[in-house]
Design a protein around this motif. Structure first.
Motif, PDB file in Angstrom:
ATOM      1  N   PHE A  19      18.337   5.750 -11.748  1.00 13.65           N
ATOM      2  CA  PHE A  19      17.049   6.484 -11.704  1.00 13.65           C
ATOM      3  C   PHE A  19      16.321   5.652 -10.657  1.00 13.65           C
ATOM      4  O   PHE A  19      15.028   6.506 -10.529  1.00 13.65           O
ATOM      5  N   LYS A  20      16.450   4.874 -10.067  1.00 14.98           N
ATOM      6  CA  LYS A  20      15.531   4.269  -8.980  1.00 14.98           C
ATOM      7  C   LYS A  20      14.237   3.976  -9.561  1.00 14.98           C
ATOM      8  O   LYS A  20      13.236   3.716  -8.847  1.00 14.98           O
ATOM      9  N   TRP A  21      14.088   3.457 -10.859  1.00 12.32           N
ATOM     10  CA  TRP A  21      13.040   3.024 -11.606  1.00 12.32           C
ATOM     11  C   TRP A  21      12.655   1.559 -11.071  1.00 12.32           C
ATOM     12  O   TRP A  21      11.536   1.250 -10.944  1.00 12.32           O
ATOM     13  N   SER A  22      13.863   0.794 -10.767  1.00  6.48           N
ATOM     14  CA  SER A  22      13.658  -0.538 -10.108  1.00  6.48           C
ATOM     15  C   SER A  22      12.788  -0.399  -9.065  1.00  6.48           C
ATOM     16  O   SER A  22      12.134  -1.225  -8.634  1.00  6.48           O
ATOM     17  N   VAL A  23      13.348   0.524  -7.948  1.00  6.95           N
ATOM     18  CA  VAL A  23      12.624   0.448  -6.961  1.00  6.95           C
ATOM     19  C   VAL A  23      11.151   0.775  -6.931  1.00  6.95           C
ATOM     20  O   VAL A  23      10.162   0.219  -6.168  1.00  6.95           O
ATOM     21  N   LYS A  24      10.766   1.800  -7.912  1.00  8.26           N
ATOM     22  CA  LYS A  24       9.399   2.082  -8.164  1.00  8.26           C
ATOM     23  C   LYS A  24       8.567   0.845  -8.639  1.00  8.26           C
ATOM     24  O   LYS A  24       7.455   0.834  -8.385  1.00  8.26           O
ATOM     25  N   MET A  25       9.406  -0.042  -9.452  1.00 11.09           N
ATOM     26  CA  MET A  25       8.851  -1.228 -10.213  1.00 11.09           C
ATOM     27  C   MET A  25       8.481  -2.238  -8.956  1.00 11.09           C
ATOM     28  O   MET A  25       7.283  -2.843  -8.995  1.00 11.09           O
ATOM     29  N   ARG A  26       9.424  -2.280  -8.049  1.00 13.72           N
ATOM     30  CA  ARG A  26       9.177  -3.210  -6.694  1.00 13.72           C
ATOM     31  C   ARG A  26       8.273  -2.636  -5.920  1.00 13.72           C
ATOM     32  O   ARG A  26       7.324  -3.638  -5.438  1.00 13.72           O
ATOM     33  N   ASN A  27       8.266  -1.359  -5.765  1.00 10.44           N
ATOM     34  CA  ASN A  27       6.916  -0.972  -4.918  1.00 10.44           C
ATOM     35  C   ASN A  27       5.532  -1.017  -5.698  1.00 10.44           C
ATOM     36  O   ASN A  27       4.631  -1.426  -4.892  1.00 10.44           O
ATOM     37  N   LEU A  28       5.643  -1.089  -6.760  1.00 10.72           N
ATOM     38  CA  LEU A  28       4.198  -1.372  -7.483  1.00 10.72           C
ATOM     39  C   LEU A  28       3.760  -2.653  -7.495  1.00 10.72           C
ATOM     40  O   LEU A  28       2.595  -2.906  -7.032  1.00 10.72           O
ATOM     41  N   ALA A  29       4.683  -3.449  -7.517  1.00 11.02           N
ATOM     42  CA  ALA A  29       4.441  -4.913  -7.560  1.00 11.02           C
ATOM     43  C   ALA A  29       4.190  -5.103  -5.978  1.00 11.02           C
ATOM     44  O   ALA A  29       3.111  -6.097  -5.616  1.00 11.02           O
ATOM     45  N   ALA A  30       5.026  -4.799  -5.024  1.00 11.41           N
ATOM     46  CA  ALA A  30       4.248  -4.928  -3.591  1.00 11.41           C
ATOM     47  C   ALA A  30       2.928  -4.135  -3.181  1.00 11.41           C
ATOM     48  O   ALA A  30       2.245  -4.853  -2.348  1.00 11.41           O
ATOM     49  N   ARG A  31       2.626  -3.141  -3.677  1.00 11.34           N
ATOM     50  CA  ARG A  31       1.275  -2.650  -3.471  1.00 11.34           C
ATOM     51  C   ARG A  31       0.214  -3.566  -4.256  1.00 11.34           C
ATOM     52  O   ARG A  31      -1.017  -3.601  -3.674  1.00 11.34           O
ATOM     53  N   ILE A  32       0.461  -4.347  -5.211  1.00 10.36           N
ATOM     54  CA  ILE A  32      -0.579  -5.150  -5.843  1.00 10.36           C
ATOM     55  C   ILE A  32      -0.667  -6.370  -5.065  1.00 10.36           C
ATOM     56  O   ILE A  32      -1.968  -6.926  -4.821  1.00 10.36           O
ATOM     57  N   THR A  33       0.340  -6.810  -4.353  1.00 16.76           N
ATOM     58  CA  THR A  33       0.343  -8.124  -4.068  1.00 16.76           C
ATOM     59  C   THR A  33       1.025  -8.219  -2.592  1.00 16.76           C
ATOM     60  O   THR A  33       2.326  -7.526  -2.742  1.00 16.76           O
ATOM     61  N   LYS A  34       0.937  -9.196  -1.511  1.00 21.42           N
ATOM     62  CA  LYS A  34       1.940  -9.088  -0.304  1.00 21.42           C
ATOM     63  C   LYS A  34       2.758 -10.239  -0.433  1.00 21.42           C
ATOM     64  O   LYS A  34       3.682 -10.385   0.310  1.00 21.42           O
ATOM     65  N   LYS A  35       2.227 -11.429  -1.290  1.00 24.23           N
ATOM     66  CA  LYS A  35       3.295 -12.665  -1.719  1.00 24.23           C
ATOM     67  C   LYS A  35       4.254 -12.263  -2.391  1.00 24.23           C
ATOM     68  O   LYS A  35       4.276 -11.919  -3.617  1.00 24.23           O
ATOM     69  N   ARG A  36       5.464 -12.644  -1.793  1.00 23.85           N
ATOM     70  CA  ARG A  36       6.941 -12.460  -2.560  1.00 23.85           C
ATOM     71  C   ARG A  36       7.023 -12.948  -3.825  1.00 23.85           C
ATOM     72  O   ARG A  36       7.386 -12.339  -4.807  1.00 23.85           O
ATOM     73  N   PRO A  37       6.551 -14.090  -4.168  1.00 23.50           N
ATOM     74  CA  PRO A  37       6.722 -14.817  -5.516  1.00 23.50           C
ATOM     75  C   PRO A  37       6.044 -14.268  -6.440  1.00 23.50           C
ATOM     76  O   PRO A  37       6.562 -13.952  -7.558  1.00 23.50           O
ATOM     77  N   ILE A  38       4.791 -13.718  -6.290  1.00 21.43           N
ATOM     78  CA  ILE A  38       3.768 -12.958  -7.113  1.00 21.43           C
ATOM     79  C   ILE A  38       4.458 -11.686  -7.540  1.00 21.43           C
ATOM     80  O   ILE A  38       4.364 -10.957  -8.250  1.00 21.43           O
ATOM     81  N   GLN A  39       5.174 -11.034  -6.293  1.00 22.53           N
ATOM     82  CA  GLN A  39       5.870  -9.624  -6.487  1.00 22.53           C
ATOM     83  C   GLN A  39       6.679  -9.953  -7.482  1.00 22.53           C
ATOM     84  O   GLN A  39       7.191  -8.945  -8.185  1.00 22.53           O
ATOM     85  N   THR A  40       7.689 -10.878  -7.286  1.00 23.05           N
ATOM     86  CA  THR A  40       8.786 -11.098  -8.385  1.00 23.05           C
ATOM     87  C   THR A  40       8.115 -11.247  -9.595  1.00 23.05           C
ATOM     88  O   THR A  40       8.853 -10.917 -10.641  1.00 23.05           O
ATOM     89  N   PHE A  41       7.049 -12.092  -9.891  1.00 18.90           N
ATOM     90  CA  PHE A  41       6.764 -12.253 -11.144  1.00 18.90           C
ATOM     91  C   PHE A  41       6.099 -10.873 -11.667  1.00 18.90           C
ATOM     92  O   PHE A  41       6.333 -10.701 -12.827  1.00 18.90           O
ATOM     93  N   LEU A  42       5.496 -10.269 -10.926  1.00 19.99           N
ATOM     94  CA  LEU A  42       5.035  -8.822 -11.403  1.00 19.99           C
ATOM     95  C   LEU A  42       6.258  -7.900 -11.873  1.00 19.99           C
ATOM     96  O   LEU A  42       6.323  -7.322 -12.893  1.00 19.99           O
TER      97      LEU A  42
END
Length: 160
Positions: free
Chosen positions: A90-113
């Motif tokens: 259902f591409k919820w994973s993509v939405k979760m990734r995009n939300l993390a990317a909107r919050i921060t540009k740093k990849r390790p923090i995106q992974t954590f989020l």
């Protein structure tokens, strides 16, 4: 940064993979009088002697509990795989990734989020199974006397 990250990851993997073998090596390497008595000890006979002392009803109950646990492990794996498939399908994973990317540009923090989101979603969706396994099943076999509020508090602490 990746030049440092790869050696650290390899070092951690070596420690994690080596540690159980090193521990068992030290257990097997006994010396002294304990070693002679261990060689004469028959584990199978001791196990059978203990089982013979058990009440048949209690033994059946224990067998049922442990065999049910094996089925629950399989079912939990299937539920986890199904949840991951739903997130992908259902591409919820993509939405979760995009939300993390909107919050921060740093990849390790995106992974954590992303991980925090996944943890919360899986906890909520799999809560009925957790409730059955950790509360109702334990109470039905007499292994827990914890109230629901206390159990729920312990589960919440496990998230932290």
């Amino acid at each position: 940064m990746s030049r440092i990250l790869i050696p650290i990851t390899v070092a951690i993997a070596i420690v994690v993979l080596y540690a159980p073998g090193a521990y068992s090596y030290h257990l097997e390497r006994k010396t002294g009088p304990q070693q002679a008595s261990d060689q004469n000890f028959d584990v199978e006979a001791a196990t059978q002697a203990y089982i013979a002392k058990m009440d048949p009803d209690k033994r059946l109950r224990a067998d049922t509990y442990y065999e049910g646990g094996y089925w629950l492990q399989i079912f939990n794996f299937l539920l986890g795989a199904g949840l991951a498939a739903l997130l992908l399908f259902f591409k919820w994973s993509v939405k979760m990734r995009n939300l993390a990317a909107r919050i921060t540009k740093k990849r390790p923090i995106q992974t954590f989020l992303y991980w925090v989101q996944y943890l919360l979603i899986s906890t909520i969706i799999l809560f009925p199974m957790t409730l059955y396994e950790g509360f109702f099943r334990e109470h039905s076999y007499g292994f827990s006397t914890q109230s629901f509020g206390s159990w729920l508090g312990d589960e919440a602490k496990g998230l932290v």
